[in-house]
Scaffold this motif. Structure first.
Motif, PDB file in Angstrom:
ATOM      1  N   ILE A 149      -1.965  -2.667   6.249  1.00 42.04           N
ATOM      2  CA  ILE A 149      -0.966  -2.363   5.219  1.00 42.04           C
ATOM      3  C   ILE A 149      -1.493  -2.756   3.844  1.00 42.04           C
ATOM      4  O   ILE A 149      -1.286  -2.048   2.850  1.00 42.04           O
ATOM      5  CB  ILE A 149       0.347  -3.103   5.554  1.00 42.04           C
ATOM      6  CG1 ILE A 149       0.999  -2.424   6.771  1.00 42.04           C
ATOM      7  CG2 ILE A 149       1.306  -3.126   4.369  1.00 42.04           C
ATOM      8  CD1 ILE A 149       1.948  -3.302   7.520  1.00 42.04           C
ATOM      9  N   CYS A 150      -2.188  -3.880   3.777  1.00 43.63           N
ATOM     10  CA  CYS A 150      -2.774  -4.306   2.500  1.00 43.63           C
ATOM     11  C   CYS A 150      -3.813  -3.292   2.027  1.00 43.63           C
ATOM     12  O   CYS A 150      -3.866  -2.943   0.841  1.00 43.63           O
ATOM     13  CB  CYS A 150      -3.412  -5.686   2.638  1.00 43.63           C
ATOM     14  SG  CYS A 150      -2.214  -7.029   2.759  1.00 43.63           S
ATOM     15  N   ARG A 151      -4.627  -2.822   2.933  1.00 41.21           N
ATOM     16  CA  ARG A 151      -5.657  -1.848   2.545  1.00 41.21           C
ATOM     17  C   ARG A 151      -5.010  -0.561   2.003  1.00 41.21           C
ATOM     18  O   ARG A 151      -5.424  -0.028   0.973  1.00 41.21           O
ATOM     19  CB  ARG A 151      -6.551  -1.509   3.749  1.00 41.21           C
ATOM     20  CG  ARG A 151      -7.624  -2.560   4.047  1.00 41.21           C
ATOM     21  CD  ARG A 151      -8.688  -2.006   4.999  1.00 41.21           C
ATOM     22  NE  ARG A 151      -8.139  -1.623   6.288  1.00 41.21           N
ATOM     23  CZ  ARG A 151      -7.961  -2.462   7.318  1.00 41.21           C
ATOM     24  NH1 ARG A 151      -8.292  -3.736   7.174  1.00 41.21           N
ATOM     25  NH2 ARG A 151      -7.460  -2.049   8.454  1.00 41.21           N
ATOM     26  N   ARG A 152      -3.993  -0.098   2.704  1.00 43.68           N
ATOM     27  CA  ARG A 152      -3.324   1.122   2.241  1.00 43.68           C
ATOM     28  C   ARG A 152      -2.652   0.899   0.894  1.00 43.68           C
ATOM     29  O   ARG A 152      -2.687   1.754   0.005  1.00 43.68           O
ATOM     30  CB  ARG A 152      -2.302   1.593   3.291  1.00 43.68           C
ATOM     31  CG  ARG A 152      -2.935   2.323   4.463  1.00 43.68           C
ATOM     32  CD  ARG A 152      -1.899   3.118   5.248  1.00 43.68           C
ATOM     33  NE  ARG A 152      -0.924   2.245   5.900  1.00 43.68           N
ATOM     34  CZ  ARG A 152      -1.134   1.608   7.054  1.00 43.68           C
ATOM     35  NH1 ARG A 152      -2.283   1.730   7.676  1.00 43.68           N
ATOM     36  NH2 ARG A 152      -0.203   0.861   7.583  1.00 43.68           N
ATOM     37  N   ALA A 153      -2.046  -0.277   0.743  1.00 39.97           N
ATOM     38  CA  ALA A 153      -1.367  -0.580  -0.536  1.00 39.97           C
ATOM     39  C   ALA A 153      -2.383  -0.639  -1.670  1.00 39.97           C
ATOM     40  O   ALA A 153      -2.106  -0.181  -2.783  1.00 39.97           O
ATOM     41  CB  ALA A 153      -0.602  -1.893  -0.420  1.00 39.97           C
ATOM     42  N   GLU A 154      -3.565  -1.175  -1.386  1.00 41.89           N
ATOM     43  CA  GLU A 154      -4.628  -1.217  -2.406  1.00 41.89           C
ATOM     44  C   GLU A 154      -5.002   0.191  -2.843  1.00 41.89           C
ATOM     45  O   GLU A 154      -5.142   0.487  -4.033  1.00 41.89           O
ATOM     46  CB  GLU A 154      -5.872  -1.910  -1.844  1.00 41.89           C
ATOM     47  CG  GLU A 154      -5.805  -3.406  -1.902  1.00 41.89           C
ATOM     48  CD  GLU A 154      -7.146  -4.064  -1.545  1.00 41.89           C
ATOM     49  OE1 GLU A 154      -7.199  -5.292  -1.623  1.00 41.89           O
ATOM     50  OE2 GLU A 154      -8.111  -3.347  -1.206  1.00 41.89           O
ATOM     51  N   GLN A 155      -5.164   1.081  -1.855  1.00 43.80           N
ATOM     52  CA  GLN A 155      -5.549   2.459  -2.178  1.00 43.80           C
ATOM     53  C   GLN A 155      -4.479   3.146  -3.025  1.00 43.80           C
ATOM     54  O   GLN A 155      -4.771   3.884  -3.944  1.00 43.80           O
ATOM     55  CB  GLN A 155      -5.772   3.253  -0.885  1.00 43.80           C
ATOM     56  CG  GLN A 155      -7.039   2.846  -0.141  1.00 43.80           C
ATOM     57  CD  GLN A 155      -7.042   3.331   1.308  1.00 43.80           C
ATOM     58  OE1 GLN A 155      -6.162   4.073   1.732  1.00 43.80           O
ATOM     59  NE2 GLN A 155      -8.039   2.899   2.060  1.00 43.80           N
ATOM     60  N   GLU A 156      -3.227   2.855  -2.707  1.00 42.61           N
ATOM     61  CA  GLU A 156      -2.143   3.555  -3.409  1.00 42.61           C
ATOM     62  C   GLU A 156      -1.840   2.984  -4.777  1.00 42.61           C
ATOM     63  O   GLU A 156      -1.301   3.674  -5.644  1.00 42.61           O
ATOM     64  CB  GLU A 156      -0.872   3.542  -2.551  1.00 42.61           C
ATOM     65  CG  GLU A 156      -0.968   4.424  -1.329  1.00 42.61           C
ATOM     66  CD  GLU A 156       0.373   4.567  -0.623  1.00 42.61           C
ATOM     67  OE1 GLU A 156       1.409   4.597  -1.302  1.00 42.61           O
ATOM     68  OE2 GLU A 156       0.362   4.614   0.616  1.00 42.61           O
ATOM     69  N   THR A 157      -2.140   1.697  -4.971  1.00 39.07           N
ATOM     70  CA  THR A 157      -1.721   1.058  -6.225  1.00 39.07           C
ATOM     71  C   THR A 157      -2.894   0.688  -7.137  1.00 39.07           C
ATOM     72  O   THR A 157      -2.691   0.408  -8.314  1.00 39.07           O
ATOM     73  CB  THR A 157      -0.926  -0.233  -5.938  1.00 39.07           C
ATOM     74  OG1 THR A 157      -1.797  -1.153  -5.254  1.00 39.07           O
ATOM     75  CG2 THR A 157       0.294   0.052  -5.087  1.00 39.07           C
ATOM     76  N   GLY A 158      -4.077   0.618  -6.590  1.00 39.90           N
ATOM     77  CA  GLY A 158      -5.238   0.290  -7.403  1.00 39.90           C
ATOM     78  C   GLY A 158      -5.370  -1.172  -7.744  1.00 39.90           C
ATOM     79  O   GLY A 158      -6.132  -1.540  -8.635  1.00 39.90           O
ATOM     80  N   VAL A 159      -4.629  -2.026  -7.083  1.00 41.69           N
ATOM     81  CA  VAL A 159      -4.729  -3.462  -7.329  1.00 41.69           C
ATOM     82  C   VAL A 159      -5.118  -4.135  -6.015  1.00 41.69           C
ATOM     83  O   VAL A 159      -4.816  -3.615  -4.936  1.00 41.69           O
ATOM     84  CB  VAL A 159      -3.380  -4.014  -7.873  1.00 41.69           C
ATOM     85  CG1 VAL A 159      -2.288  -3.953  -6.820  1.00 41.69           C
ATOM     86  CG2 VAL A 159      -3.521  -5.432  -8.394  1.00 41.69           C
ATOM     87  N   ARG A 160      -5.837  -5.265  -6.106  1.00 40.95           N
ATOM     88  CA  ARG A 160      -6.205  -5.962  -4.873  1.00 40.95           C
ATOM     89  C   ARG A 160      -4.959  -6.506  -4.196  1.00 40.95           C
ATOM     90  O   ARG A 160      -4.105  -7.128  -4.845  1.00 40.95           O
ATOM     91  CB  ARG A 160      -7.165  -7.120  -5.168  1.00 40.95           C
ATOM     92  CG  ARG A 160      -8.513  -6.729  -5.740  1.00 40.95           C
ATOM     93  CD  ARG A 160      -9.277  -5.741  -4.862  1.00 40.95           C
ATOM     94  NE  ARG A 160      -9.509  -6.174  -3.494  1.00 40.95           N
ATOM     95  CZ  ARG A 160     -10.638  -6.739  -3.054  1.00 40.95           C
ATOM     96  NH1 ARG A 160     -11.633  -6.950  -3.888  1.00 40.95           N
ATOM     97  NH2 ARG A 160     -10.775  -7.065  -1.789  1.00 40.95           N
ATOM     98  N   VAL A 161      -4.838  -6.292  -2.903  1.00 39.89           N
ATOM     99  CA  VAL A 161      -3.679  -6.784  -2.147  1.00 39.89           C
ATOM    100  C   VAL A 161      -4.194  -7.621  -0.984  1.00 39.89           C
ATOM    101  O   VAL A 161      -4.969  -7.137  -0.159  1.00 39.89           O
ATOM    102  CB  VAL A 161      -2.813  -5.617  -1.617  1.00 39.89           C
ATOM    103  CG1 VAL A 161      -1.592  -6.168  -0.881  1.00 39.89           C
ATOM    104  CG2 VAL A 161      -2.376  -4.705  -2.761  1.00 39.89           C
ATOM    105  N   LEU A 162      -3.781  -8.880  -0.945  1.00 41.24           N
ATOM    106  CA  LEU A 162      -4.258  -9.801   0.094  1.00 41.24           C
ATOM    107  C   LEU A 162      -3.109 -10.234   0.998  1.00 41.24           C
ATOM    108  O   LEU A 162      -2.004 -10.503   0.520  1.00 41.24           O
ATOM    109  CB  LEU A 162      -4.871 -11.054  -0.535  1.00 41.24           C
ATOM    110  CG  LEU A 162      -6.107 -10.873  -1.413  1.00 41.24           C
ATOM    111  CD1 LEU A 162      -6.540 -12.225  -1.962  1.00 41.24           C
ATOM    112  CD2 LEU A 162      -7.239 -10.247  -0.604  1.00 41.24           C
TER     113      LEU A 162
END
Lengths: 436, 451
Positions: B143-156
């Protein structure tokens, strides 16, 4: 976005509401969690926990307990604790974990009652509802137990109608019409909804009781949640008073099954009303100063949402007033402020807080008995922001934490009167140093 | 019917050894008693760093907590007290989310919304999930990886799974791993070292800084001193990591595996001879000589002065302090003081200290604060001084020395700081004829039995 909190933080959950009702009753309270929920309930939502001992336990669930549903192990652990204390009852309080794994609360209560020979209350809270919902479930459990123990589970009515209470509003079924003003001999009032979570700022359970007793209308006032022994007297009380929505369902059940008249209202501390009036007056003076009619500084207890006097001066009472708290208290404040000649200084001046009309809003239960047209049940932060943006309010009385969510434009124009609500801010204001 | 709180004496614990530790020492052996003294067990953030506050040590980050509202409730108070309210956001779950997991699909949109709130756009979003998603088996990493792709911010991912507290990878170990997960290997600088383990820096006066610099380790970095993500990335040049809290071992192991960054553990001691021995061994291991003479001399002089001023004291020790409570007890005994009780559960790792305690006084009692029988604990008045924030709950009339600041003591200067805090507390008592530091303000301690 629905359910997203960008400026606010979570309010007290149903778990806390349930534990608040049960806290002072001398039972063994088991929160079915891994530990964090218990920490939140005790450390942040139950001010009495710091002042006196109680028997609140976490089930200490670990992953395998949850996966395998080890209810029997939890009962074993509960039995072990019962050896170390004289518990008057056992209560199991739910959290998100039993909600996910589908714990059978009724079955758990039955098994525990058979095993321990004690009253067992099983409260299926889930950590996602708010505190009033949990308190409501706990009140219902207590009342049902009281009626069952007294053999009054069915529709049995108590013959004597009870006394009335100035400042209360009728609610519930037809029996609520039985309002009398004369004092019955040994009349007793049962108060529901009276927990630290929903009291007026600075108020206490004991102070509520004292105010009701001093009115002279009742010989005795029982606050449901203070003494377990009071449960045996519930069927004999001559009336009930609901001071927060969490007590309404149980009061209605008492009315339906025993004919105990139910009233809804909050015996407000006069000092709190005075503070609100003073705050209102200070705001008015500040506005006048801008127009050159007078010179004064904004009172320290009144501030704009932005926290300065300038906004107060700019805004004043140009629009309606919005009072946000639990619905009974908010409604009661409105009623007192609207009453002709009822302002505390004796004369209602123009430009009063109520001049533009008063709406109430609540993030918690909004019983239809209390809500008028235009009143708002705030479902989440987004609803609140939209209301403030579009509502054209001149003044908002609410917990100070809510000021964070008031949009910048309104911060400059809306006066903000602090009306602390423990269920919103926890002990942020009452005991900030407890955790430092 | 047992009405006395469970305890084991140091003598018994030493004799039973690592294979016969009483089951009462494990919090999972029974229901977990909730008292103000155990608040930090159930809610680690209440008096220090819990998962949320710890994760927010990541520079230029904000947190989105996706959970039932109850999980974030303590943040209502703590985030304001600790000053991170502006960096916390919440996406509250409802019952339908439990059934459908639809809350996971809302995350990218929620992140886009919260990124617009702070005056400066955050560079990292910490996605905090709780027991519910552990039980649902949610793929948080994905989910973090997908959120990163969609938002352009690092998600941990930040997993606040209390259900796994006594597991191999407890939440406080995993959050340390998360904190270092963005590090990338840079060209190795032989003069650079990272201090891992704490969420706040060492005391500025710690001897580690000047000793290391003198020995050639001139780039000493701690994540809590990094103000930007750029500064944080400089930790990637470290020659090795120094682990100052064993809860960081997992993260250090992962850095070794991922970046080839070796690590060494240093233990926090309060006995000067132990501190000296450790520095000696550490220096030998990394091929440097640590010149600790002046710091040791200063600490021993301060200790001597303290002992002259307070020749006879009895202590009881809690578990919320900047020390291993058993090492602290053994140290105090070695200084010539009496210890009446330690309020902490022990593990096999504590046995070396316990054997020392037992040798000095086998009757020292070890209580387990979370054990249900502790609701029957009554203060016995045995201690003059309590060490640790929680200890004041058990001995309300004793002078309390919390010794639990966020900023961390270590080594000789850690001992000096401890002595200074004790002296201040004891001076306060002398001056006021009263205890200077009782339970945390607003809390009152038990004087009677359970109600």
């Amino acid at each position: 976005m629905k359910n997203l909190m960008k400026y606010l933080s979570p309010f007290a959950p149903d778990i806390s509401g349930a534990v608040e009702v049960l806290f002072g009753l001398g039972g063994l309270v088991v929160i079915i969690d891994a530990g964090g929920c218990t920490g939140n309930v005790c450390g942040f939502d139950e001010p009495r926990w710091f002042q006196r001992r109680s028997a609140v336990f976490s089930a200490g669930l670990r992953d395998l307990d949850a996966i395998l549903g080890r209810d029997r192990l939890m009962l074993d652990k509960t039995e072990q604790v019962l050896r170390d204390m004289d518990a008057k009852f056992v209560a199991f309080v739910g959290t998100p974990v039993p909600s996910v794994i589908g714990t059978d609360f009724r079955g758990l209560a039955g098994a525990a009652a058979r095993r321990f020979g004690l009253p067992v209350f099983s409260i299926d809270t889930n950590g996602m509802d708010l505190c009033d919902r949990g308190a409501e479930k706990a009140y219902l459990a207590l009342v049902r137990y009281a009626l069952s123990a007294a053999g009054k589970g069915g529709a049995q009515k108590i013959s004597a109608p009870n006394s009335g209470n100035r400042g209360t509003q009728k609610a519930g079924a037809s029996n609520t019409d039985n309002r009398v003003t004369q004092k019955k001999s040994r009349s007793a009032l049962l108060v529901l909804g009276c927990t630290p979570m929903d009291l007026a700022p600075g108020d206490t359970e004991e102070a509520v009781r004292e105010r009701l007793l001093s009115s002279g209308r009742w010989d005795d006032v029982l606050i449901l949640g203070q003494h377990f022994e009071d449960l045996a007297r519930i069927p004999e009380v001559t009336g009930s008073l609901v001071i927060a929505p969490s007590g309404l369902a149980a009061a209605k059940e008492l009315n339906r099954k025993c004919g105990i008249p139910c009233q809804v209202g909050y015996p407000l501390p006069e000092a709190m009303l005075r503070n609100l009036q003073d705050a209102s007056a200070a705001g008015r003076t500040a506005r006048s100063a801008v127009s050159g009619a007078a010179s004064a500084a904004a009172d320290g207890t009144t501030r704009t949402a932005a926290g300065g006097a300038a906004g107060a001066a700019a805004g004043g009472n140009s629009g309606r007033t919005l009072i946000i708290h639990q619905a009974v208290l908010a409604s009661e404040i409105r009623r007192r402020l609207e009453a002709p000649g009822s302002n505390l200084s004796g004369e209602k001046p123009s430009g009063d807080i109520s001049d533009g009309g008063i709406q109430i809003g609540t993030f918690f239960a909004a019983p239809k008995e209390l809500m008028r047209e235009g009143d708002v049940h705030l479902k989440d932060e987004e609803t609140f922001i939209r209301l403030v943006t579009e509502g054209h309010y001149g003044c908002i009385a609410a917990d100070p934490l809510l000021a964070r969510a008031i949009p910048r434009a309104q911060r400059e124009t809306v006066r903000f009167l602090p009306l602390e609500h423990f269920a919103v801010s926890g002990n942020t204001f009452t005991e900030p140093s407890a955790l430092q | 019917m047992s009405r006395t709180p469970f305890y084991i004496t140091a003598g018994d614990a030493a004799r039973r050894g690592p294979d016969d530790i009483p089951r009462e020492e494990s919090p999972t052996s029974g229901l977990v008693y909730s008292s103000p003294a155990t608040l930090s067990y159930n809610s680690p953030g209440a008096n220090g760093f819990g998962v949320k506050r710890a994760a927010l040590v990541m520079p230029e980050s904000v947190m989105l907590m996706v959970s039932p509202g109850c999980c974030g409730r303590n943040s209502t108070v703590l985030s304001r007290v600790s000053g991170y309210a502006d960096r916390m956001f919440y996406l509250n779950m409802d019952e339908a989310d439990l059934v459908t997991s639809r809350h996971l699909r809302k995350i990218p949109e929620a992140i886009r919304e919260i990124l617009e709130v702070p005056a400066q756009r955050p560079k990292v979003v910490l996605l905090c999930v709780t027991c519910v998603d552990a039980l649902l088996g949610s793929d948080i990493e994905g989910i973090c990886r997908r959120a990163e792709q969609e938002t352009g911010v690092r998600v941990l991912p930040v997993t606040m799974y209390a259900l796994t507290r006594e597991g191999m990878k407890p939440p406080m170990a995993l959050v340390r791993d998360t904190l270092y997960s963005l590090l990338e290997r840079k060209k190795i600088n032989p003069h650079a070292v990272n201090l891992l383990g704490h969420f706040a820096p060492l005391r500025d006066d710690s001897e580690l800084y000047p000793m290391f610099r003198k020995a050639g380790l001139t780039r000493i970095r701690e994540i809590s001193r990094c103000r930007t993500l750029e500064e944080y990335q400089e930790m990637g040049e470290a020659n090795f990591n120094l682990v100052l809290n064993p809860e960081a071992d997992y993260a250090a192991g992962r850095l070794l595996k991922r970046l080839g960054m070796p690590y060494i553990d240093l233990t926090r001691f309060y006995r000067p001879d132990r501190i000296a021995r450790q520095y000696e061994l550490f220096g030998a291991a990394v091929g440097i000589r640590l010149d600790d003479g002046e710091y040791r001399a200063e600490a021993e002089a301060r200790l001597l002065a303290f002992r002259r001023k307070y020749p006879s004291l009895t202590f009881s020790i809690g578990s919320m302090l900047n020390a291993n409570p058993f090492e602290m007890a053994a140290s105090l005994q070695s200084f010539g003081y009496r210890v009446s009780a330690v309020f902490a559960a022990y593990t096999a790792a504590d046995l070396p200290y316990i054997r020392e305690i037992a040798a000095a006084d086998p009757d020292v009692r070890f209580y387990t604060g979370t054990h249900p029988s502790m609701m029957n604990y009554r203060a016995d008045g045995a201690a003059d001084v309590t060490i640790g924030r929680d200890a004041s709950w058990y001995a309300p009339d004793a002078v309390n020395v919390p010794f639990s600041s966020d900023v961390q003591p270590f080594g000789y200067r850690g001992l000096v700081a401890f002595l200074e805090e004790m002296d201040a507390a004891l001076e306060g008592k002398t001056m006021e004829g009263n205890r200077t530091a009782g339970p945390p303000a607003g809390q009152s301690a038990p004087r009677g039995g359970a109600s």
